[in-house]
Design a protein around this motif. Structure first.
Motif, PDB file in Angstrom:
ATOM      1  N   TYR A  66       0.834  -1.197   0.000  1.00 22.65           N
ATOM      2  CA  TYR A  66       0.000   0.000   0.000  1.00 22.65           C
ATOM      3  C   TYR A  66       0.874   1.254   0.000  1.00 22.65           C
ATOM      4  CZ  TYR A  66      -3.418  -3.478   1.401  1.00 22.65           C
ATOM      5  OH  TYR A  66      -4.202  -4.592   1.446  1.00 22.65           O
ATOM      6  N   THR A  67       0.283   2.360  -0.468  1.00 22.03           N
ATOM      7  CA  THR A  67       1.001   3.620  -0.573  1.00 22.03           C
ATOM      8  C   THR A  67       0.448   4.644   0.419  1.00 22.03           C
ATOM      9  OG1 THR A  67      -0.499   4.616  -2.204  1.00 22.03           O
ATOM     10  CG2 THR A  67       1.243   3.162  -3.052  1.00 22.03           C
ATOM     11  N   GLU A  68       1.109   5.814   0.463  1.00 26.70           N
ATOM     12  CA  GLU A  68       0.617   6.898   1.315  1.00 26.70           C
ATOM     13  C   GLU A  68      -0.789   7.320   0.919  1.00 26.70           C
ATOM     14  OE1 GLU A  68       1.842   8.284   3.972  1.00 26.70           O
ATOM     15  OE2 GLU A  68       3.756   7.194   4.025  1.00 26.70           O
ATOM     16  N   ARG A  69      -1.081   7.329  -0.377  1.00 26.98           N
ATOM     17  CA  ARG A  69      -2.431   7.693  -0.810  1.00 26.98           C
ATOM     18  C   ARG A  69      -3.458   6.653  -0.388  1.00 26.98           C
ATOM     19  NH1 ARG A  69      -1.933  10.313  -6.898  1.00 26.98           N
ATOM     20  NH2 ARG A  69      -0.718  12.174  -6.293  1.00 26.98           N
ATOM     21  N   ASP A  70      -3.054   5.382  -0.357  1.00 21.38           N
ATOM     22  CA  ASP A  70      -3.949   4.345   0.163  1.00 21.38           C
ATOM     23  C   ASP A  70      -4.272   4.620   1.627  1.00 21.38           C
ATOM     24  OD1 ASP A  70      -4.023   2.912  -2.253  1.00 21.38           O
ATOM     25  OD2 ASP A  70      -2.207   1.793  -1.729  1.00 21.38           O
ATOM     26  N   ALA A  71      -3.258   5.016   2.391  1.00 23.31           N
ATOM     27  CA  ALA A  71      -3.478   5.331   3.805  1.00 23.31           C
ATOM     28  C   ALA A  71      -4.440   6.499   3.957  1.00 23.31           C
ATOM     29  CB  ALA A  71      -2.141   5.644   4.479  1.00 23.31           C
ATOM     30  N   GLU A  72      -4.305   7.508   3.092  1.00 27.00           N
ATOM     31  CA  GLU A  72      -5.207   8.656   3.137  1.00 27.00           C
ATOM     32  C   GLU A  72      -6.637   8.243   2.801  1.00 27.00           C
ATOM     33  OE1 GLU A  72      -3.422  11.298   0.370  1.00 27.00           O
ATOM     34  OE2 GLU A  72      -1.656  11.680   1.619  1.00 27.00           O
ATOM     35  N   ALA A  73      -6.788   7.344   1.827  1.00 29.18           N
ATOM     36  CA  ALA A  73      -8.125   6.891   1.437  1.00 29.18           C
ATOM     37  C   ALA A  73      -8.808   6.131   2.570  1.00 29.18           C
ATOM     38  CB  ALA A  73      -8.039   6.012   0.193  1.00 29.18           C
ATOM     39  N   VAL A  74      -8.051   5.257   3.243  1.00 29.86           N
ATOM     40  CA  VAL A  74      -8.614   4.520   4.377  1.00 29.86           C
ATOM     41  C   VAL A  74      -8.993   5.477   5.505  1.00 29.86           C
ATOM     42  CG1 VAL A  74      -8.087   2.838   6.184  1.00 29.86           C
ATOM     43  CG2 VAL A  74      -7.465   2.347   3.808  1.00 29.86           C
ATOM     44  N   ASP A  75      -8.150   6.477   5.740  1.00 32.88           N
ATOM     45  CA  ASP A  75      -8.457   7.453   6.782  1.00 32.88           C
ATOM     46  C   ASP A  75      -9.715   8.253   6.442  1.00 32.88           C
ATOM     47  OD1 ASP A  75      -7.635   8.827   9.300  1.00 32.88           O
ATOM     48  OD2 ASP A  75      -7.549  10.549   7.956  1.00 32.88           O
ATOM     49  N   ARG A  76      -9.905   8.595   5.173  1.00 34.96           N
ATOM     50  CA  ARG A  76     -11.131   9.305   4.771  1.00 34.96           C
ATOM     51  C   ARG A  76     -12.365   8.449   5.007  1.00 34.96           C
ATOM     52  NH1 ARG A  76      -7.796  11.267   0.482  1.00 34.96           N
ATOM     53  NH2 ARG A  76      -8.487   9.571  -0.885  1.00 34.96           N
ATOM     54  N   ALA A  77     -12.263   7.157   4.707  1.00 34.73           N
ATOM     55  CA  ALA A  77     -13.388   6.259   4.965  1.00 34.73           C
ATOM     56  C   ALA A  77     -13.701   6.202   6.451  1.00 34.73           C
ATOM     57  CB  ALA A  77     -13.083   4.857   4.426  1.00 34.73           C
ATOM     58  N   ALA A  78     -12.648   6.124   7.278  1.00 34.39           N
ATOM     59  CA  ALA A  78     -12.852   6.104   8.733  1.00 34.39           C
ATOM     60  C   ALA A  78     -13.457   7.416   9.216  1.00 34.39           C
ATOM     61  CB  ALA A  78     -11.528   5.835   9.440  1.00 34.39           C
ATOM     62  N   ALA A  79     -13.080   8.545   8.549  1.00 35.68           N
ATOM     63  CA  ALA A  79     -13.599   9.858   8.952  1.00 35.68           C
ATOM     64  C   ALA A  79     -15.102   9.972   8.707  1.00 35.68           C
ATOM     65  CB  ALA A  79     -12.862  10.961   8.197  1.00 35.68           C
ATOM     66  N   LEU A  80     -15.630   9.237   7.739  1.00 37.90           N
ATOM     67  CA  LEU A  80     -17.076   9.255   7.509  1.00 37.90           C
ATOM     68  C   LEU A  80     -17.821   8.762   8.745  1.00 37.90           C
ATOM     69  CD1 LEU A  80     -17.217   7.865   3.847  1.00 37.90           C
ATOM     70  CD2 LEU A  80     -17.637  10.220   4.579  1.00 37.90           C
ATOM     71  N   ILE A  81     -17.206   7.814   9.449  1.00 39.12           N
ATOM     72  CA  ILE A  81     -17.794   7.320  10.702  1.00 39.12           C
ATOM     73  C   ILE A  81     -17.409   8.223  11.867  1.00 39.12           C
ATOM     74  CG2 ILE A  81     -17.867   5.372  12.313  1.00 39.12           C
ATOM     75  CD1 ILE A  81     -17.154   3.555   9.926  1.00 39.12           C
ATOM     76  N   ARG A  82     -16.137   8.525  11.945  1.00 41.25           N
ATOM     77  CA  ARG A  82     -15.594   9.255  13.097  1.00 41.25           C
ATOM     78  C   ARG A  82     -16.091  10.700  13.161  1.00 41.25           C
ATOM     79  NH1 ARG A  82     -10.475   8.694  11.719  1.00 41.25           N
ATOM     80  NH2 ARG A  82     -10.381  10.707  10.662  1.00 41.25           N
ATOM     81  N   ASP A  83     -16.092  11.386  12.018  1.00 40.28           N
ATOM     82  CA  ASP A  83     -16.376  12.820  12.015  1.00 40.28           C
ATOM     83  C   ASP A  83     -17.788  13.164  11.536  1.00 40.28           C
ATOM     84  OD1 ASP A  83     -13.732  13.069  12.785  1.00 40.28           O
ATOM     85  OD2 ASP A  83     -13.027  13.454  10.729  1.00 40.28           O
ATOM     86  N   HIS A  84     -18.391  12.270  10.742  1.00 36.31           N
ATOM     87  CA  HIS A  84     -19.695  12.595  10.159  1.00 36.31           C
ATOM     88  C   HIS A  84     -20.827  11.710  10.671  1.00 36.31           C
ATOM     89  CE1 HIS A  84     -17.988  15.440   7.221  1.00 36.31           C
ATOM     90  NE2 HIS A  84     -16.952  14.620   7.196  1.00 36.31           N
TER      91      HIS A  84
END
Length: 362
Positions: A66-84
């Motif tokens: 996986y790449t840094e952009r993959d890590a960012e994508a997973v974090d965005r998915a988690a943010a949908l739960i965490r922040d929204h």
């Protein structure tokens, strides 16, 4: 053992793919699934779920793929739960929609590029694919920018429709169990698709299907409807009111046979001898309530439209008595009731032939 020339070519291809992979993914593959989970503050299983619903292969937890952009994508998915505040099931649905659509989009566009390279430079399929690989790095940013623009325009269009429907959504009427959206829904099915395309090579078949999809989408959107999906030899469309649905249906029945006149296509540099002739469509459409989910529409009225399509004559439109009643006062349309027919899974129904009044519908 491959000959030296073949080995050299293979090394060039592998080098090209490696460089392209790093460019498209924004860097080298240095992270594991455990790294992605740690970065996003989620458990490892959620990373696996994300990758699985994207439709992408997921490696062992400790493989650095996986790449840094993959890590960012997973974090965005988690943010949908965490922040929204979205629940996991909703995030999975949104992610699956993205994976399914982008997979089809990427394949569609790349195959179109391969066909373009092959035709333009008179290349065989394998060589055309190698040329696409060579040029994809330069094309990818343009395709990506167009994707983002198209996506935002589609979101804006949906927001506009929701605003227009706000009153209806708040007051669905006396039947609270009814499906939520009132829509005209219909199918246009190409007549004798299997026979007409038998013996076509890949290029001619591709052109034939592409002309059908393009012509269908042009007719539907010009009349004010929307294409839900195309299924090879059929198109499913919706419209926001019954009259617009009728205009779409009549437009498809009238225009597609002419659009797919294969003799004309051949003169324009298209389809081969084996597909000669006009390919009309049968159309069935009704007005009723539907459920919109997963980029598709569902409900009894969708099934009814499909069954009416099955019994329609070529280049004609059939609807049901309830829809005919809605259209009865519109002088642009002529409605002719037919003898009752039994439709599979629905039962007996009196189909109604829909025609354009003389000079009323262009």
């Amino acid at each position: 053992m491959p000959e030296d020339g073949s080995r050299d070519e293979l090394e060039v291809v592998e080098s090209t793919i490696g460089a392209l992979d790093e460019e498209l993914l924004g860097g080298p593959r240095t992270l594991t699934a455990r790294d992605l989970a740690q970065r996003a503050g989620i458990d490892l299983e959620m990373v696996r779920v994300f990758w699985r619903t994207m439709g992408l292969p997921h490696a062992d937890a400790d493989d650095a793929v996986y790449t840094e952009r993959d890590a960012e994508a997973v974090d965005r998915a988690a943010a949908l739960i965490r922040d929204h505040g979205l629940d996991l099931a909703t995030v999975v649905t949104v992610t699956r929609a993205l994976g399914h659509t982008s997979d089809r989009l990427a394949l569609w566009q790349v195959e179109a590029l391969v066909e373009d390279m092959g035709n333009r430079y008179e290349l065989d399929d394998a060589t055309a694919r190698l040329l696409v690989l060579d040029r994809l790095e330069g094309l990818a940013p343009l395709l990506e920018a167009q994707l983002v623009h198209s996506y935002r325009r589609q979101l804006s269009a949906i927001a506009g429709r929701y605003a227009a429907e706000f009153g209806e959504l708040r007051d669905p009427g006396p039947d609270r169990m009814a499906l939520p959206l009132a829509r005209a829904v219909g199918f246009a099915d190409m007549v004798s698709f299997t026979r007409r395309t038998a013996g076509l090579g890949s290029t001619d078949l591709s052109q034939f299907v592409q002309r059908f999809e393009t012509a269908a989408r042009d007719v539907v959107t010009a009349a004010g409807g929307r294409v839900v999906k195309t299924i090879g030899d059929a198109v499913l469309f919706v419209a926001d009111d019954a009259a617009t649905g009728a205009l779409v249906a009549l437009g498809l029945a009238d225009a597609l046979g002419h659009e797919l006149d294969v003799d004309s296509a051949r003169r324009a540099g298209g389809i081969a001898e084996g597909a000669r002739g006009v390919t009309p469509v049968r159309v069935g459409f009704v007005w009723g309530r539907v459920l919109s989910r997963f980029g598709d529409v569902f409900g009894p009225h969708v099934n009814l439209a499909a069954r009416l399509t099955d019994i329609a004559e070529p280049s004609t439109v059939l609807t049901d008595p309830a829809t005919a009643d809605v259209l009865a006062s519109d002088t642009r349309f002529v409605l002719e009731r037919r003898s009752p027919r039994r439709l599979q899974g629905i039962g007996a129904i009196e189909p109604v032939l829909l025609r354009a009044a003389e000079g009323a519908v262009e």
